[in-house]
Every structure is written in C-alpha cells, then in structure tokens.
Design a protein around this motif. Sequence first.
Motif, PDB file in Angstrom:
ATOM      1  N   ARG A 482       0.814  -1.212   0.000  1.00  0.00           N
ATOM      2  CA  ARG A 482       0.000   0.000   0.000  1.00  0.00           C
ATOM      3  C   ARG A 482       0.851   1.267   0.000  1.00  0.00           C
ATOM      4  O   ARG A 482       1.985   1.291   0.473  1.00  0.00           O
ATOM      5  CB  ARG A 482      -0.946   0.007   1.193  1.00  0.00           C
ATOM      6  CG  ARG A 482      -0.296   0.315   2.536  1.00  0.00           C
ATOM      7  CD  ARG A 482      -1.333   0.315   3.650  1.00  0.00           C
ATOM      8  NE  ARG A 482      -0.772   0.820   4.883  1.00  0.00           N
ATOM      9  CZ  ARG A 482      -0.771   2.107   5.216  1.00  0.00           C
ATOM     10  NH1 ARG A 482      -1.311   3.000   4.400  1.00  0.00           N
ATOM     11  NH2 ARG A 482      -0.224   2.510   6.355  1.00  0.00           N
ATOM     12  N   HIS A 483       0.256   2.337  -0.548  1.00  0.00           N
ATOM     13  CA  HIS A 483       0.816   3.678  -0.485  1.00  0.00           C
ATOM     14  C   HIS A 483       0.040   4.479   0.557  1.00  0.00           C
ATOM     15  O   HIS A 483      -1.201   4.465   0.542  1.00  0.00           O
ATOM     16  CB  HIS A 483       0.708   4.377  -1.838  1.00  0.00           C
ATOM     17  CG  HIS A 483       1.687   3.881  -2.855  1.00  0.00           C
ATOM     18  ND1 HIS A 483       1.428   3.896  -4.206  1.00  0.00           N
ATOM     19  CD2 HIS A 483       2.922   3.334  -2.722  1.00  0.00           C
ATOM     20  CE1 HIS A 483       2.473   3.403  -4.856  1.00  0.00           C
ATOM     21  NE2 HIS A 483       3.383   3.055  -3.987  1.00  0.00           N
ATOM     22  N   PRO A 484       0.686   5.182   1.464  1.00  0.00           N
ATOM     23  CA  PRO A 484      -0.052   5.916   2.505  1.00  0.00           C
ATOM     24  C   PRO A 484      -0.956   7.012   1.943  1.00  0.00           C
ATOM     25  O   PRO A 484      -1.920   7.387   2.594  1.00  0.00           O
ATOM     26  CB  PRO A 484       1.067   6.494   3.377  1.00  0.00           C
ATOM     27  CG  PRO A 484       2.293   6.471   2.526  1.00  0.00           C
ATOM     28  CD  PRO A 484       2.147   5.294   1.633  1.00  0.00           C
ATOM     29  N   TRP A 485      -0.652   7.502   0.719  1.00  0.00           N
ATOM     30  CA  TRP A 485      -1.486   8.559   0.152  1.00  0.00           C
ATOM     31  C   TRP A 485      -2.711   8.004  -0.579  1.00  0.00           C
ATOM     32  O   TRP A 485      -3.532   8.767  -1.073  1.00  0.00           O
ATOM     33  CB  TRP A 485      -0.682   9.440  -0.789  1.00  0.00           C
ATOM     34  CG  TRP A 485      -0.028   8.697  -1.923  1.00  0.00           C
ATOM     35  CD1 TRP A 485      -0.577   8.345  -3.111  1.00  0.00           C
ATOM     36  CD2 TRP A 485       1.312   8.191  -1.961  1.00  0.00           C
ATOM     37  NE1 TRP A 485       0.314   7.662  -3.892  1.00  0.00           N
ATOM     38  CE2 TRP A 485       1.490   7.558  -3.218  1.00  0.00           C
ATOM     39  CE3 TRP A 485       2.382   8.221  -1.055  1.00  0.00           C
ATOM     40  CZ2 TRP A 485       2.688   6.958  -3.566  1.00  0.00           C
ATOM     41  CZ3 TRP A 485       3.565   7.614  -1.413  1.00  0.00           C
ATOM     42  CH2 TRP A 485       3.716   7.006  -2.662  1.00  0.00           C
ATOM     43  N   SER A 486      -2.845   6.681  -0.638  1.00  0.00           N
ATOM     44  CA  SER A 486      -4.002   6.105  -1.324  1.00  0.00           C
ATOM     45  C   SER A 486      -4.717   5.035  -0.516  1.00  0.00           C
ATOM     46  O   SER A 486      -5.733   4.490  -0.981  1.00  0.00           O
ATOM     47  CB  SER A 486      -3.585   5.508  -2.672  1.00  0.00           C
ATOM     48  OG  SER A 486      -2.679   4.430  -2.479  1.00  0.00           O
ATOM     49  N   SER A 487      -4.218   4.710   0.662  1.00  0.00           N
ATOM     50  CA  SER A 487      -4.857   3.663   1.453  1.00  0.00           C
ATOM     51  C   SER A 487      -4.511   3.827   2.918  1.00  0.00           C
ATOM     52  O   SER A 487      -3.604   4.582   3.285  1.00  0.00           O
ATOM     53  CB  SER A 487      -4.416   2.279   0.961  1.00  0.00           C
ATOM     54  OG  SER A 487      -3.026   2.102   1.159  1.00  0.00           O
ATOM     55  N   THR A 488      -5.245   3.098   3.743  1.00  0.00           N
ATOM     56  CA  THR A 488      -4.987   3.149   5.184  1.00  0.00           C
ATOM     57  C   THR A 488      -5.364   1.816   5.810  1.00  0.00           C
ATOM     58  O   THR A 488      -6.228   1.091   5.292  1.00  0.00           O
ATOM     59  CB  THR A 488      -5.799   4.280   5.845  1.00  0.00           C
ATOM     60  OG1 THR A 488      -5.380   4.442   7.188  1.00  0.00           O
ATOM     61  CG2 THR A 488      -7.294   3.967   5.841  1.00  0.00           C
ATOM     62  N   GLY A 509      -6.633   9.653   6.534  1.00  0.00           N
ATOM     63  CA  GLY A 509      -5.269  10.084   6.291  1.00  0.00           C
ATOM     64  C   GLY A 509      -4.921  10.223   4.817  1.00  0.00           C
ATOM     65  O   GLY A 509      -3.756  10.427   4.480  1.00  0.00           O
ATOM     66  N   PHE A 510      -5.904  10.093   3.927  1.00  0.00           N
ATOM     67  CA  PHE A 510      -5.662  10.320   2.508  1.00  0.00           C
ATOM     68  C   PHE A 510      -6.924  10.923   1.901  1.00  0.00           C
ATOM     69  O   PHE A 510      -8.017  10.859   2.481  1.00  0.00           O
ATOM     70  CB  PHE A 510      -5.262   9.035   1.773  1.00  0.00           C
ATOM     71  CG  PHE A 510      -6.320   7.974   1.738  1.00  0.00           C
ATOM     72  CD1 PHE A 510      -7.272   7.935   0.729  1.00  0.00           C
ATOM     73  CD2 PHE A 510      -6.365   6.971   2.706  1.00  0.00           C
ATOM     74  CE1 PHE A 510      -8.248   6.950   0.684  1.00  0.00           C
ATOM     75  CE2 PHE A 510      -7.335   5.990   2.672  1.00  0.00           C
ATOM     76  CZ  PHE A 510      -8.275   5.976   1.657  1.00  0.00           C
ATOM     77  N   THR A 511      -6.768  11.479   0.716  1.00  0.00           N
ATOM     78  CA  THR A 511      -7.871  12.147   0.034  1.00  0.00           C
ATOM     79  C   THR A 511      -8.451  11.242  -1.037  1.00  0.00           C
ATOM     80  O   THR A 511      -7.710  10.689  -1.860  1.00  0.00           O
ATOM     81  CB  THR A 511      -7.388  13.467  -0.611  1.00  0.00           C
ATOM     82  OG1 THR A 511      -6.882  14.324   0.422  1.00  0.00           O
ATOM     83  CG2 THR A 511      -8.520  14.161  -1.335  1.00  0.00           C
ATOM     84  N   LEU A 512      -9.765  11.082  -1.023  1.00  0.00           N
ATOM     85  CA  LEU A 512     -10.411  10.306  -2.074  1.00  0.00           C
ATOM     86  C   LEU A 512     -10.341  11.065  -3.390  1.00  0.00           C
ATOM     87  O   LEU A 512     -10.636  12.260  -3.434  1.00  0.00           O
ATOM     88  CB  LEU A 512     -11.875  10.050  -1.720  1.00  0.00           C
ATOM     89  CG  LEU A 512     -12.166   9.141  -0.529  1.00  0.00           C
ATOM     90  CD1 LEU A 512     -13.669   9.125  -0.250  1.00  0.00           C
ATOM     91  CD2 LEU A 512     -11.674   7.731  -0.800  1.00  0.00           C
ATOM     92  N   PRO A 513      -9.962  10.417  -4.476  1.00  0.00           N
ATOM     93  CA  PRO A 513      -9.969  11.105  -5.776  1.00  0.00           C
ATOM     94  C   PRO A 513     -11.401  11.396  -6.207  1.00  0.00           C
ATOM     95  O   PRO A 513     -12.336  10.716  -5.777  1.00  0.00           O
ATOM     96  CB  PRO A 513      -9.298  10.101  -6.705  1.00  0.00           C
ATOM     97  CG  PRO A 513      -9.496   8.773  -6.057  1.00  0.00           C
ATOM     98  CD  PRO A 513      -9.500   9.020  -4.588  1.00  0.00           C
ATOM     99  N   PRO A 514     -11.609  12.397  -7.050  1.00  0.00           N
ATOM    100  CA  PRO A 514     -12.968  12.720  -7.517  1.00  0.00           C
ATOM    101  C   PRO A 514     -13.643  11.541  -8.221  1.00  0.00           C
ATOM    102  O   PRO A 514     -14.863  11.398  -8.170  1.00  0.00           O
ATOM    103  CB  PRO A 514     -12.754  13.890  -8.478  1.00  0.00           C
ATOM    104  CG  PRO A 514     -11.440  14.464  -8.094  1.00  0.00           C
ATOM    105  CD  PRO A 514     -10.610  13.325  -7.592  1.00  0.00           C
TER     106      PRO A 514
END
Length: 556
Positions: A482-488, A509-514
């Motif tokens: 996992r990448h911390p900017w896409s998952s938790t 801890g990450f932003t959902l893409p549109p």
Amino acid sequence: MVFWIAMMGTVLLMALGTGCGQEEAGGTPEPGPKEGQFAFPALQTEVPLYELTIPAETMAKFEANPYEDEHPATFVFAGKSYTVGVRLRGSSSRFFPKKSWRIEFPKGTEFDGRRKHNLVAEFQDRTMMAEKLAYDLMLAMGLPAPVTKYVRLSINGQYQGVYLDIERVDNSFAKAHGFVDPDPTIYRCGAKDCEMKLWRTDYQQDWQKETNEEKEPGKDDIRTLMTVINRAPEPDFPRMLGENLEVERYLRTLAAEVLISNNITEDSQSYLIHDRTTYKWTYVAWDLNNADSRWWPTYGLGMKPVANHPLFPFSLADAWVEKMYLKRNTRPDFLPTFSNLTTRILYNPELREQLFAVVEKSLDELFAPAVIEPRLDAMHQLIAPYMDADPYLLLNDVGQPDPDGLAKFREGLPFLKAYAKQRTDFVRRELERLRAPPSTLRLQAVSPGEGWVELHNPTGQALSTAGLVLTTDLRRTIPTLRHPWSSTVLPERRVPPNGTVRFTRQELGFTLPPEGELGLFDGVSVVGVKDVFFYAALPSGGTYARGSDGSHWEAR
C-alpha cells in the motif's frame, strides 16, 4: 468473499441464443437442440494429414532461435503443394520438445477457408482435449470463438503427432462469425495484461492494434472503452457497459472459463473486436490451454482432477490471483494482476445474477453427464488411433523420458469425465455460497468531495474494523504494497449489528480522488476483498450510497 443477491421469487434464465449444430457421433443422429439451448458444434470425423517440407538450414535457425522470423516452406495436403511461410509460435511452448507452428499461405490463397493456421502441439496436456473442449464450449454457447480441428503433422517426412489447428482471430474470423462491420478494428491485450484497466505498469505491454492502424491512427477507441469499464458510475454501469460492449457474449465467455477453470489470462493476449457498425466491442478469449482441466506432463499416472479452482478466474474473487502474484513477484514493483471488468460485474447485482444464470445454464446443457461424456468419448476416439506413433508423447516438457505418456493419454478420458462431474458439483456449491447474504463489513456510502467513507455491518453480530485496509488502488491491498497517500489500515472500531461507522478524511489520512475505485480488504491477502466500488465524479456535495434494498448503489 461473499456476494449478496436480493432474491425476489424464482430467477428466470435469459433467452440465450441458439446452439451451433449437433454432434456427429455415427449412427442415428440425436434430435437437434431446442430453441435457445446450448449445443456442441459438430465434431469432425477424420483427422487429416498435413505435410511440411522445411529446409534443413531453416530448421537449424529455428532450433538456434525459437523467435526466428518466418521462412519459406512447402505445405502438402492430399497431393497438392503450396508455398507457405512458417515459424514457431507460442510463448514458453517454443522451448518444448514438440513445437507449435504458424503457417501462412500467400495473399489471395486460402486453405480450408483461411490463409493463416495455428498448429498447436498441446504438449502440456496429456489428454489432448482440454483446449479444444474450451473452444467448443464457447461455440456451443453461440459465441464468436475460434473454430478448432484436429490434424496430423509431418515435417520433412517425420511424423510429429496430433495437433490442434486453431482459427486465427482476424478480419476473416470476423467475417466468418457474423460481425456486421466488414472491417472491424481488432486489438490484442499486451503481455502480462488483459486487466481492462486505465493504466498499466512498465512491465506490461500496451494494447496491440491489429487492424485499421492506417485508417484510424491511435487508440482513442479502446481508451474510451476502458474509461467506461473503470469510470462508469455504478448506478449506470449495466446500461453504459451494454452500450459499448456485447455484454451477453462476455458473460458467456466467463461461464465457459468457469467450466474449464481457466487460470492464466494475463499471458493469453486475448482479443477485443470493435464492430464500428454496431459501435460495440466483443471480447474473444485466446490461449485456453492454461486451464485446470488439463493433465500436465509432470504429473504421474492416477492424477486427480483439480476441480476446486475458485469461480470467475482473473478477478478479485479468484485466489489464483494471489498464487500467481507470489509466484511471479520477482521485482519490487510487481503487482497483483486481475480484470477490473470481471470484478465489476461480480459486484454489480444485476450483472452478477445474469452471469450466475449463464453458468447454471451451461452446467445443465453442456456439462450434464448425458451431454459431456459422449462428447469426450467422441473426441478421444477420434484421435486415439494416431497417438501411439506420436514421438513426443514419451517425453516430458524438458525433454526427459516419460514412459507413462501414452498411459496418461489413455487415462485422460476418465480423468476429464471425473473433472466435469467434480467441477459441476463444486460450481453449484459455490454459486449457492455466493448467493448467501453478506457476512462481513461492506461499503455503504462514499463522499469523494467531503472525503468520508461509511461502512455497514449487515450481520447480526458486532464486527471490528481493526486491521482492515481501505484503498483507492485495488492492486495495493496489503500493508507491504500500500501507499499511505491512497490507502490506510483502519483502527479498531466496533460496528454493532446492522449498524454503520463513518471514517472522515482526517481519520483516513488520505484524500479520495474525484473519480476512481475503492476497496475494503482484510489486509492479509491481495484477494482478501470484502467489497469494491467504482465511481465517477459527482457534482459538488454529491454522495454515493446504497439504496433501500441494501444492494444497488445510488447517486445522491
């Protein structure tokens, strides 16, 4: 992984087209199939002999370099000679003792209705029947699938054994199988791909455009299809997919792959054909000898059928995805490989039940003992007289002696009958299990703009979120990937029976893409999926949520 179908009364099977002819088995023919019934195509009654004369220096080049380009040769059938081009074909099969060959006749010259012939050795299947059975199953379902025929091959006067001549997928194929467009655009998925995704890794190859490159440069057409597959909003997915893809054909292909236990789709380089008259795409499966229904040369006498391969291969429902990932994970950036299209279908209630119905129809009409056993008997009897003389049957895949090779072929008939029975029983049990109500947490609502995700507990007991992975990249589902900017990895939260819990952007801890994809996984297995959701961009303040039936998604 458990899917839930809200069942309302009896599931009605769809009207699924006509079969493709009836069996030629000698004696009085059986009554033809009923309207809409799946039925095997007629089986050939003779195994013709093809003779090739290839210069010694050319054979030496093929031996030194299995990827050597095409060279001239002479093809003889029934006393008539043709000048043709020949080369070896396949991937790993180029290195087996018994080679597979590609034969191309000159432009303007056709043999048996085609210019190009794929003579496949089927060396890794001691039954010699698994791949032909696979293509015949697809033809029986009314699919535009390659027609196959058993042939014998002699090279420079030396008998090579029985081969399977497999129809090439090209413009002639499209014409023969009733595509409306006389010149459709044909693509092959690249090496280590067939994932139906919007992006690929650097070790995968792009879609290969086989036709109309000069008429229509670029690949905008197939990128549009991939956008629909990956970004169509879930509430509109069946409609939008149906406007762009021959969905019923795809479901039938998946059903056939369930029956044969297809298992290595990423290496298949299967096809997508764009009929520019109907504006729809058709998926044509290729390389179907990679199936659990075959008898590998390395296995000894008394081999037991592998009939418990998970349903719906090359999807997140397929544990083989993890097996292949672990087997091939030789570089740090290697990721699990699976089809987004098949996965989406399995998580869409409407399409999933259509698929289940096709699988059940194919089991009833093609794998019933009264149907499949006579078919296997006829196939085996057709080629058995020519197997004793096969010089390669007594070798394994590295060229070492295999004294049991002929005995394995003879055991191949009861082996495949046992496989069909055991596979049928397994598939029926799995369909019953997959139709059961959900027993794990699942996605309930998603707000891409506000960045929160809501989970629902549909069971009668409290469930915990501890250790679960929530990810916007379905390839990265375990902590090591996992990448911390896409998952938790979710913290401990107790979710009461029939209750919900919401995780805010700050908690995630990450932003959902549109727009994109979202998955809930157990955090242990790359296929430890509990739920997945694909979505498109929404207007400001919009939210996706499950409707009152608890199954279908709505945009609010």
